[in-house]
Each structure stands twice: as C-alpha cells, then as structure tokens.
Scaffold this active site. Sequence first.
Site, mmCIF file in Angstrom:
data_model
loop_
_atom_site.group_PDB
_atom_site.id
_atom_site.type_symbol
_atom_site.label_atom_id
_atom_site.label_comp_id
_atom_site.label_asym_id
_atom_site.label_seq_id
_atom_site.Cartn_x
_atom_site.Cartn_y
_atom_site.Cartn_z
ATOM 1 N N ASP A 1 2.323 4.966 -0.168
ATOM 2 C CA ASP A 1 1.806 6.207 0.409
ATOM 3 C C ASP A 1 1.550 7.259 -0.662
ATOM 4 O O ASP A 1 1.979 7.124 -1.815
ATOM 5 C CB ASP A 1 2.815 6.778 1.415
ATOM 6 C CG ASP A 1 2.984 5.890 2.631
ATOM 7 O OD1 ASP A 1 2.018 5.203 2.996
ATOM 8 O OD2 ASP A 1 4.082 5.891 3.205
ATOM 9 N N TYR B 1 12.509 -1.723 -3.967
ATOM 10 C CA TYR B 1 12.220 -0.292 -4.007
ATOM 11 C C TYR B 1 13.466 0.471 -4.447
ATOM 12 O O TYR B 1 14.602 0.032 -4.203
ATOM 13 C CB TYR B 1 11.817 0.226 -2.619
ATOM 14 C CG TYR B 1 10.420 -0.116 -2.186
ATOM 15 C CD1 TYR B 1 9.361 0.760 -2.453
ATOM 16 C CD2 TYR B 1 10.145 -1.281 -1.484
ATOM 17 C CE1 TYR B 1 8.069 0.469 -2.029
ATOM 18 C CE2 TYR B 1 8.854 -1.586 -1.055
ATOM 19 C CZ TYR B 1 7.823 -0.703 -1.332
ATOM 20 O OH TYR B 1 6.552 -1.000 -0.912
ATOM 21 N N ARG C 1 0.850 -1.189 0.000
ATOM 22 C CA ARG C 1 0.000 0.000 0.000
ATOM 23 C C ARG C 1 0.890 1.245 0.000
ATOM 24 O O ARG C 1 1.204 1.790 1.058
ATOM 25 C CB ARG C 1 -0.919 -0.014 1.216
ATOM 26 C CG ARG C 1 -1.897 -1.180 1.217
ATOM 27 C CD ARG C 1 -2.642 -1.257 2.538
ATOM 28 N NE ARG C 1 -3.603 -2.345 2.558
ATOM 29 C CZ ARG C 1 -4.325 -2.685 3.620
ATOM 30 N NH1 ARG C 1 -4.173 -2.005 4.756
ATOM 31 N NH2 ARG C 1 -5.175 -3.689 3.578
ATOM 32 N N ARG D 1 11.976 5.187 3.338
ATOM 33 C CA ARG D 1 12.192 6.636 3.429
ATOM 34 C C ARG D 1 12.954 7.004 4.706
ATOM 35 O O ARG D 1 13.767 7.930 4.714
ATOM 36 C CB ARG D 1 10.857 7.358 3.352
ATOM 37 C CG ARG D 1 10.216 7.259 1.956
ATOM 38 C CD ARG D 1 8.742 7.633 1.982
ATOM 39 N NE ARG D 1 8.555 8.967 2.514
ATOM 40 C CZ ARG D 1 7.364 9.439 2.909
ATOM 41 N NH1 ARG D 1 6.283 8.662 2.836
ATOM 42 N NH2 ARG D 1 7.260 10.668 3.376
#
Length: 245
Positions: A53, A111, A51, A198
Amino acid sequence: MTTVKLTIAYEGTDFCGFQRQAQGERTVQAELEKALQRLTGEVPKLIAAGRTDAGVHAKGQVVSFTTAARIPVERWPAALNANLPPDLIVWQAEAVPATFHARYSAKTKTYQYIVSRRRWPDPFLRRFSYHYPHPLDVAKLRTAAAALVGEHDFKGFAAAGSAVATTVRRLDRVVVEEEAEELFFTLRGNGFLYKMVRNIVGTLLLIGSGKAEPALVEEILAHGDRRAAGPTAPPHGLTLLSVEY
C-alpha cells in the site's frame, strides 16, 4: 522470450503503493515499467509478489516479467538502476523458468513493523516507524501474538476492499522483539490479507496498552468480526522484508 525475476527495494513514503493507478499517481510499478520501456522498447507486464500500500516500504520485494530483450541477466540491475529514482533500487536479477510467477510461486513472505516508544519522535526513524510513546505491557502483547501462529481464518484482521477466495492463512512466525526503545513485530506466513499485518499490530497495541486482554486475539479468530479488533496501524511502520520461493 526470457522470464526475469527482480529483487527490489523501495522507500514507500513518496509512492502511492506498488500497483499502477488509473489516475497516474506515482507508483513503484509505474516507475519500473518506465525504466524497462526505456531499455527495451517493450511495454512489460510486471507481476509482484505483493501489492504494498501507499507508504509501505520493501527491502525484498520480488517482481517478474518476460522480455525479448537480449540484455545479459547480470546486467539488468545496473541498467535499470541508471533509469530509476533514488527511492527505488534493483538488488538482483535472475533468469527463471517461464512457469515462475512472482506471486503464486511464493511459499512465504516476511513482514516487519516497527513501533518507536521514545518520548519524542526520532527524526531519523519517522519514515520507518510508528511513534507510540504510551505505556505497553510487552509480556501481554507477546502472549497475544503467540495465538496468531498456525493456520487460522484471519477474516477479522482483514480490511474491506479485497476479493479473495479464502481468508484462511498460515502464520509460521509472529515475534515481538525489543531493541533500545523500539519494538519489532516480525510476521512470516504463506500469505497476507489486505492490511492484515497493520490490523494485527493495531490490535496487539490495544492489548499491550491495557485496553483489551490477550484473549481478544483468539476471540477475533473465532468469530471473524473486524469491528472487535484494534485500529489499523499507519503504513509507514511496515516493511516487506523478503519473499521466499
């Protein structure tokens, strides 16, 4: 009933994340569900590998759903893309066993986070990279990144707001590559906590800027204190590249 696996891509700038929001904000899930409902008349239950952001992008997000529609699987991409906005596309559709689950069947996810070190922001990169025009010691940054590889408790790199059974995850690859004036942070692992990538990037930039030493990463892994880590890097530099099954 047929279980369909879709591989999709989206530019996250104008989406309030992947997951449907109760307030009716524009999300990837809502756009996909509207397109599916137009095609099938059904209200599908979409399951996503992750999911993402608000503001986060994807090149290889995976979703699955079940349907009674008799649309040949090879025609799903064209049919859906004709009903989707230009910042969301379906790359591929596959028929999969009923036991397939886009999230729980995933083995690894990859990622990538892009940091632009140019003196001035590049308007062609502004939606996909974090402009950081400050001196960085890339060697120190890479030393710190290497300590993240393996199975660890990543509690200190997780943001509050996500209920999970365990904060232990395994990272198989954490590399920092330089290309022109950009740094590419690529992380592959068996799972990621809320805002984990992040928070890791923000901590590595803290170390690269000389405000902390590479040993900080091992300290955070040991004591799990989020307050010791760096600030959360902004969302627009992050892209979900792929999900492996």
